[in-house]
Write an enzyme that holds these catalytic residues in place. Structure first.
Site, PDB file in Angstrom:
ATOM      1  CB  SER A  98      -0.944  -0.002   1.211  1.00  0.00           C
ATOM      2  OG  SER A  98      -1.829  -1.098   1.164  1.00  0.00           O
ATOM      3  CG  HIS A 139       2.828  -4.545   6.500  1.00  0.00           C
ATOM      4  ND1 HIS A 139       2.637  -3.321   5.913  1.00  0.00           N
ATOM      5  CD2 HIS A 139       3.872  -5.125   5.843  1.00  0.00           C
ATOM      6  CE1 HIS A 139       3.530  -3.155   4.939  1.00  0.00           C
ATOM      7  NE2 HIS A 139       4.280  -4.230   4.884  1.00  0.00           N
ATOM      8  CB  SER A 154       0.770  -5.031  -5.424  1.00  0.00           C
ATOM      9  OG  SER A 154       2.106  -4.745  -5.085  1.00  0.00           O
TER      10      SER A 154
END
Length: 296
Positions: free
Chosen positions: A58, A107, A137
Site C-alpha cells: 500500500s 503491517h 501487487s
C-alpha cells in the site's frame, strides 16, 4: 515458531508463520523470531517515535522514504531500506539502538504495536490503497519471494486474497480495524492518506505530511523530496542499494513493480471483478471507507 502452509483451491500453498492464528511472513533471517514478536507489546517507545502503518503493498516504502527525508530535513536518498525499521522483522535490541527520531513501519494490527506507543501518543501515518490493486501487487510479491514457496495462479489467488489466506490476514479486517480505532480515538495524532491521493498530487500529500509532523521547511525542499520519491526514480536508486537478491526467485529485487493505480484492470476478468465487488459490498457494508479504484 512453526510455519504453516495455506493451500488454495488447487492445493498450491503459501508458506507463512502462524502466531496464534495471525499469519506473518516467515522472516527466516531473524533469530528467536517468535520470542521477539511476542515481546513487541512490551517494547518501550519514545515520545518522538513515528509509525507508518499500512496493509502490505500500500505504499509503505514510498511513505517511509518521504518521512525519513522530512525528519532529517535532507532531500537526499535514504541509504537504507524500510525493512531495517520494520517492527515485526527486528529484534528489540535493534529498536533500542536506533537513533531518534525513529521512523518505524509495520503491517500488523494496532493492538500488536507496543502499548507504550499508544500511551505516549506517538504520531502515526496510516495509508490505504484500493484492495484490487493491493491484490495484484500482493500476488506478484508472493510469486517472486522465495520464502513464500508459492507458485499458484492468479485465478486461484483472487479467492485466497478474499479469504485472507495470506500473511497479515484480510485487507477488510485491517481496514475496518483502523477505521474503528480512528473513530473511537479522534484525539489520537493520526494522519491518513491514500495511495491514490499520493499518486494524483504527491506534492500536496508531502506538504500535508510535513505539516502533520511539524517540520519547518520551505516549498522548494518539499518539491525536492517529492521529486526524489517519484516511483521510477525510487525503483532505480533503491534497487541499486543491494537488496538481498537471493531472496527473489529470479535473483532480481522486485519490491518496486509498477507503482500504478488501476493496474488491476489488466488482471481481473469481468467475473473476478464482479465476485470481488460482491465480497467487498458484504464485508464493508457498515464501513464509510470509499477507496478509489481509478484516478479518472
Amino acid at each position: 515458531m512453526p510455519s504453516k502452509k495455506l493451500p488454495d483451491n488447487a492445493g498450491t500453498s503459501v508458506t507463512v508463520m502462524d502466531l496464534d492464528g495471525y499469519y506473518l511472513p516467515t522472516f527466516n533471517e531473524l533469530k528467536n523470531h517468535e520470542e521477539e514478536l511476542r515481546s513487541i507489546p512490551d517494547w518501550q517507545a519514545r515520545d518522538d517515535d513515528l509509525m507508518i502503518c499500512t496493509y502490505p503493498k500500500s505504499g509503505t516504502h514510498w511513505i517511509w522514504e518521504i518521512v525519513s527525508m522530512l525528519v532529517k530535513k535532507k532531500a537526499e536518498r535514504v541509504s537504507a531500506v524500510k525493512e531495517t525499521a520494520m517492527l515485526e522483522i527486528m529484534a528489540k535490541a535493534t529498536l533500542d539502538n536506533m537513533p531518534s527520531p525513529r521512523v518505524l513501519n509495520s503491517h500488523v494490527y494496532f493492538e500488536y504495536l507496543p502499548k507504550d506507543f499508544a500511551k505516549r501518543r506517538c504520531k502515526i501515518i496510516y495509508a490505504m490503497r484500493n484492495p484490487k490493486d493491493v491484490a495484484v501487487s500482493f500476488f506478484n510479491h508472493h510469486s517472486k519471494i522465495c520464502e513464500y514457496e508459492f507458485s499458484g495462479t492468479w485465478e486461484n489467488y483472487v479467492q485466497r486474497f478474499l479469504k485472507g489466506d495470506v500473511d497479515y490476514g484480510t485487507w477488510f479486517d485491517y481496514t475496518q480495524k483502523w477505521e474503528k480505532f480512528m473513530a473511537d480515538n479522534p484525539e489520537y495524532p493520526i494522519f491518513m492518506t491514500t495511495y491514490e491521493d499520493m499518486k494524483q498530487d504527491p506534492l500536496r500529500q508531502v506538504t500535508r505530511i510535513a505539516k502533520f509532523l511539524e517540520i519547518d521547511c520551505d516549498q522548494a525542499f518539499l518539491q525536492e523530496v517529492t521529486d526524489l520519491c517519484q516511483f521510477d526514480r525510487m525503483k532505480k536508486e533503491k534497487d541499486a542499494l543491494g537488496e538481498q537478491v537471493d531472496a527473489w526467485k529470479d535473483g532480481v529485487p522486485g519490491m518496486y513493480r509498477k507503482g500504478q493505480v488501476g493496474d488491476w484492470k489488466n488482471w481481473f476478468t469481468v467475473a473476478q471483478s464482479e465476485l470481488f465487488d460482491r465480497v467487498y459490498q458484504e464485508r464493508m457494508k457498515d464501513s464509510k471507507v470509499q477507496p478509489r479504484f481509478t484516478l479518472s
